[in-house]
Design a protein around this motif. Sequence first.
Motif, PDB file in Angstrom:
ATOM      1  N   THR A  97      85.770  76.014  23.402  1.00  0.00           N
ATOM      2  CA  THR A  97      84.768  75.016  23.023  1.00  0.00           C
ATOM      3  C   THR A  97      83.531  75.679  22.428  1.00  0.00           C
ATOM      4  N   HIS A  98      83.109  76.786  23.028  1.00  0.00           N
ATOM      5  CA  HIS A  98      81.941  77.521  22.540  1.00  0.00           C
ATOM      6  C   HIS A  98      82.158  77.979  21.097  1.00  0.00           C
ATOM      7  N   GLN A 129      84.297  76.816  18.896  1.00  0.00           N
ATOM      8  CA  GLN A 129      84.400  75.682  17.976  1.00  0.00           C
ATOM      9  C   GLN A 129      83.012  75.258  17.516  1.00  0.00           C
ATOM     10  N   ARG A 130      82.103  75.165  18.462  1.00  0.00           N
ATOM     11  CA  ARG A 130      80.719  74.813  18.122  1.00  0.00           C
ATOM     12  C   ARG A 130      80.082  75.889  17.243  1.00  0.00           C
ATOM     13  N   ASP A 145      81.414  75.622  13.658  1.00  0.00           N
ATOM     14  CA  ASP A 145      80.802  74.497  12.942  1.00  0.00           C
ATOM     15  C   ASP A 145      79.367  74.832  12.526  1.00  0.00           C
ATOM     16  N   THR A 146      78.634  75.474  13.426  1.00  0.00           N
ATOM     17  CA  THR A 146      77.248  75.816  13.116  1.00  0.00           C
ATOM     18  C   THR A 146      77.172  76.895  12.035  1.00  0.00           C
TER      19      THR A 146
END
Length: 907
Positions: free
Chosen positions: A529-530, A532-533, A536-537
């Motif tokens: 999850t980390h 993935q974020r 995106d950033t």
Amino acid sequence: MKKKRWWRRLALDQQTVTPTPEPKPTAVVRDTGSARAAGEGTAVSGYRAPARGRSFSAAGASTQVSGTGNAIASGGGIANSGILTYVQPRREPVTFPHQVGVLPARVGCFQDRAAASALRQAVVCQVLAGMGGVGKTQLAADQARHAWRNEEVDLLVWVTAATRSAVINAYTQAAVDILCADPGDPERAAKAFLAWLEPKTAQQTPRWLIVLDDVADPGDLDDLWPPAHAHGRTLVTTRRRDASLATHGHVVPVALFTPAEAIAYLQQALAAHGRRESAADLAALADDLGHLPLALSQAAAYLTDTHLDATTYRTRLADRTRQLPDLLPESGTLPDSQPTTVAAAWSLSLDRADQLRPAGLARPMLQLAAMLDPNGISHEVLTSDPALVHLAAHRTAPGSDGPAREPSAVSAEEAAGALRVLHRLSLIDHILNAPHQAVRVHQLIQRAMRDRLPADLYNQFARTAADALLAAWPDIERDTDLAQSLRANTDALTRHAEDALWGPDGHHWVLFRAGQSLGRSGQVRAAATHYQRLADTARLYLGPDHPATLGALHCLALWRGNAGDAAGAAEAYAVLLPDLVRVLGPEHPDTLAARRNLAACRANAGDAAGSVAALAELVTDSERALGPDHPGTLSARYNLASTRGKAGDAAGAAAALAELVTDSERALGPDHPDTLQARHNLAEWRGGAGDPASAVMAFAELLERKRRVLGPEHPDTLRNRQDLADWQGKAGDPASAVTALAELLPDLVRMLGPDHPDTLSTRHELAFWCGQAGDPAGAAQATAELVPDRERVMGPDHPDTLQARQNLAFWCGQAGDPAGAARATTELLTDLVRVLGPEHRQVLDARSNLASWRGQVGDPAGAVAAFTGLLHDLVRVLGPDHPDTLDARNNLAFWRSNAGDAADGIR
């Protein structure tokens, strides 16, 4: 009624002046020099002051002084041969009960807190200590009103004690009222009042309560502390936590509102204006405001004035573009006559902190801490080299909030001193026995500090905080508490200043380091999850082809695979690989690493043979591009050896890993994490090659090395203990395996938590070996308890969750319910094929179990048919000599013999 006190100007030049007619003086003045008669700086004798049936007399007798020169006549008249003389009328002592000073008005919706009940105790001196805004003054005022209302005191003195002169002036007023002292000599009057407070054996002593509110500096009270005795009480409120305060009285820490108190306050404050909000919304608002009473009262007033609801207000509060003063009432409209806004509540404390040794470091230290986690900042971070450079560069000049002109180096000792100063002023909590959460800062103090920073300094301080985190982050995370603290602080920094961490020069590495730490700690889904974020950033700030974006996508695929989605990870790598080749080149280390991980994911997804071929080609390319001793090349060899074992060649895997361990020790060192991991897998495949005793010895030896290198509580050390126990069971000693796993489990729960994958895995293994040790029913029960926890933590489709369901069916069958086991396995197979594919090892294992259960429920022909179909697939997928293929041949032969004629024709 007490006479009005007044002064008159009476004489000029050499004229002798006679005072206004008053009762005859009780003292005669005769002497050279000045002298003060009774009633001005000495105690008045012989008066009676009734108080609720009690009477008191002031100590002392009338005074007679003879001589010539200036004299102060009794009762206040002044004889002087000079130009100007003042005359004061005789004062009459006050009657009791009597109050000096004005108590602050009681706030609306006052909450009766735990500290209020503590003040009811009969303690001679109590010091209410806490940060600004927690309600110390109101608690003291409540106690004063309680004592006055219940006739517990005859004299109440309220002192706003921000300065020494303010304390002296209040004592002087009390001396004037009680002793008819001379207000023109405050020091002497104050001493007289303190002397009068001392109990006298020959008189009846009044009961008194003195409140010293908002003491800014304990040194201001030197020689001014009221005496300690049973007839009097002293209450002090202060933001200071100096050790000297405890020598004068019992320190009562005043904390924030509890969640229940905060909700109750908001409900009452809003209800007073006809407003209603849900308890859940108010609880969330109270959390956002850190349960600070001052902030809650001002926020409630702001909601009322602006007609905003709590949800909208919280949205504005979370908006970093809005400053705190814009989200609270203006200074002229503060509720409850409050003197200052939340944003300014701590400015005086910070100014004073900057003046204390080490001077000028408190402000830059608090500015740095404002960027990090309010719930705990590691001591290592705030004393790291980047932090020391920051303190030196931004040391505050004396008498200002700007930097010193000539910065000098700051030591770690001085940095720690700055933290102690901030603690003394209640601007932080500095907890020495919790080094990894040593510094805690209220979130609104942090917000106030950040709001005051110009944009350039804001970004600079944020990147300094990131540098400090990275400097404190160890290469090997032996201390799991430290790693957790560093991750939490990185998350907080990202929330406060994400823009600063994604500058034109790229990203700050601490963002990737936090994800790496998550994965290595076993929190694989959180790591995915980390990243993935992060991907995106990075795409938003830097574009799709920036190395940071590609790196985040690489890590995302890696941790998706580690989280159990091997097929999804393989697909992600297949999509990413062409971009890496195009942007970085085919021989770039990141490109080669992606190829290596793609092959590993395909092996985990069931294509072990294809993975072996891909990894063999990769090893050749890595040796040519990077060299034989490069960590990337060694990792490729490691993956190739492990994949050979998964493909059925356990002996070949062990031989390849033995060579790899030798090369890794030479190239990286015997204690390098990659070397330790290679030795771990070598022990595993030696056992898999048919030598479990050798595996036990190797894991036992490796455990001692890991305890020394990584520490006894590192996740890899704990994992080694689990594997050692597992191989003890495989070596024929299931009882020892059960004992070792039962000892390991509480350590895992304590260090990693009950939901950590390694904790769940140990529960899985413990249940298995309980069954192998002769307790299949106990194994079934323990596995039944494990399945819902794995579904909740890891998801229903995670391979480990599916494995737990498979084991549950197995142990139910072993415990005497083969029909139930067959039904559960049939249901499970549908999910296994859907999630893992029809050729995955776990699917093939489940088919083998289902075939056996069919035979045991009385359908040997069905078992023969199932094993016949399974055997064909095993030969095709794993090869004819794989151990699972050989087991299937044996099972097929067994059930053929049991099926007799019914098995004829099944091929």
